[in-house]
Design a protein around this motif. Structure first.
Motif, mmCIF file in Angstrom:
data_model
loop_
_atom_site.group_PDB
_atom_site.id
_atom_site.type_symbol
_atom_site.label_atom_id
_atom_site.label_comp_id
_atom_site.label_asym_id
_atom_site.label_seq_id
_atom_site.Cartn_x
_atom_site.Cartn_y
_atom_site.Cartn_z
ATOM 1 N N ARG A 1 0.873 -1.296 -0.292
ATOM 2 C CA ARG A 1 -0.017 -0.084 0.181
ATOM 3 C C ARG A 1 0.720 1.237 -0.001
ATOM 4 N NH1 ARG A 1 -4.840 -1.780 2.703
ATOM 5 N NH2 ARG A 1 -5.647 0.176 2.030
ATOM 6 N N PRO A 2 0.299 2.251 -0.596
ATOM 7 C CA PRO A 2 1.281 3.693 -0.593
ATOM 8 C C PRO A 2 1.694 4.045 0.711
ATOM 9 C CG PRO A 2 -1.152 3.744 -1.422
ATOM 10 C CD PRO A 2 -0.968 2.629 -1.341
ATOM 11 N N PHE A 3 0.640 3.752 1.607
ATOM 12 C CA PHE A 3 1.004 4.544 3.058
ATOM 13 C C PHE A 3 1.922 3.463 3.830
ATOM 14 C CE2 PHE A 3 -3.181 2.152 3.162
ATOM 15 C CZ PHE A 3 -2.890 1.240 4.251
ATOM 16 N N PHE A 4 2.505 2.632 3.348
ATOM 17 C CA PHE A 4 3.178 1.455 4.014
ATOM 18 C C PHE A 4 4.446 2.112 4.743
ATOM 19 C CE2 PHE A 4 6.174 -1.906 4.685
ATOM 20 C CZ PHE A 4 5.485 -2.816 5.755
ATOM 21 N N GLY A 5 5.251 2.971 4.134
ATOM 22 C CA GLY A 5 6.346 3.494 4.708
ATOM 23 C C GLY A 5 6.126 4.415 5.745
ATOM 24 N N ALA A 6 5.158 5.399 5.442
ATOM 25 C CA ALA A 6 4.637 6.424 6.527
ATOM 26 C C ALA A 6 4.004 5.704 7.774
ATOM 27 C CB ALA A 6 3.712 7.244 5.795
ATOM 28 N N LEU A 7 3.246 4.532 7.464
ATOM 29 C CA LEU A 7 2.650 3.676 8.799
ATOM 30 C C LEU A 7 4.033 3.099 9.577
ATOM 31 C CD1 LEU A 7 0.241 2.600 10.269
ATOM 32 C CD2 LEU A 7 0.456 0.672 8.311
ATOM 33 N N VAL A 8 4.872 2.588 8.924
ATOM 34 C CA VAL A 8 6.003 1.923 9.693
ATOM 35 C C VAL A 8 6.925 3.200 10.429
ATOM 36 C CG1 VAL A 8 8.252 0.659 9.486
ATOM 37 C CG2 VAL A 8 6.149 -0.187 8.320
ATOM 38 N N GLU A 9 6.931 4.205 9.731
ATOM 39 C CA GLU A 9 7.616 5.374 10.309
ATOM 40 C C GLU A 9 7.045 5.838 11.572
ATOM 41 O OE1 GLU A 9 9.783 9.685 9.167
ATOM 42 O OE2 GLU A 9 9.365 8.012 7.652
ATOM 43 N N PHE A 10 5.856 6.208 11.338
ATOM 44 C CA PHE A 10 4.685 6.474 12.528
ATOM 45 C C PHE A 10 4.884 5.653 13.875
ATOM 46 C CE2 PHE A 10 0.430 6.380 14.249
ATOM 47 C CZ PHE A 10 0.713 7.339 15.524
#
Ligand code: RTP
Ligand code: MG
Length: 143
Positions: A57-66
């Protein structure tokens, strides 16, 4: 009615707002019981593993960072229809769509930083609980 268990995560934004107790109070006041709990600061690998279903999903990187940006409170909740009831207490994924009185309406700012996680089905709950807790760490009254 079925006695179920579900995995709850109080995410870094809510831990930062110092509302762990307020959120636990919502669970307890609606009859859900905390049967396991630990505070953790996830590694990148732990967060990626937990959210593996979203890795394309496009938000995966931001989700992991958060999810690695600060400590989280991970709990197992037990009760009748615990999975769905916990989802109702949390409210919609996007806090702008969450009903008044839900945790996300009260404590979340954005869809990316939305205060809490809850398992979405009995099957995913079993997998998510086992990701963080051994059987010995779950202090159910039914044991
Ligand atoms: P959760 O897994 O955290 O309880 O949330 P959920 O079931 O309501 O949402 P899910 O679809 O499983 O997505 C997991 C988390 O990824 C972030 N997300 N961002 N920007 C976006 O469109 C988007 N969509 C999902 C959210 O933080 C969501 O909780
Ligand atoms: Mg989900």
């Amino acid at each position: 009615m079925a006695l179920e268990r579900t995995l709850s995560i109080i995410k870094p934004d809510a831990v930062g707002k110092n509302v762990i107790g307020a959120i636990y109070n919502r669970f307890e006041s609606t009859g859900l019981r905390i049967v396991a709990a630990k505070m953790m600061h996830l590694s990148k690998e732990q967060a990626e593993g937990f959210y593996a279903e979203h890795k394309e999903r496009p938000f995966f990187g931001a989700l992991v960072e958060f999810m690695t940006s600060g400590p989280i409170m991970v709990s197992v909740l037990e009760g009748e229809n615990a999975v769905l009831r916990h989802r109702e207490i949390m409210g919609a994924t996007n806090p702008s769509e969450a009903l008044a009185g839900t945790l996300r309406a009260d404590y979340a700012e954005t869809i990316d930083e939305n205060a809490v996680h809850g398992s979405d089905a009995v099957e995913s709950a079993a997998r998510e609980i086992a990701y963080f807790f051994s059987d010995e760490e779950i202090c159910s009254r039914t044991r």
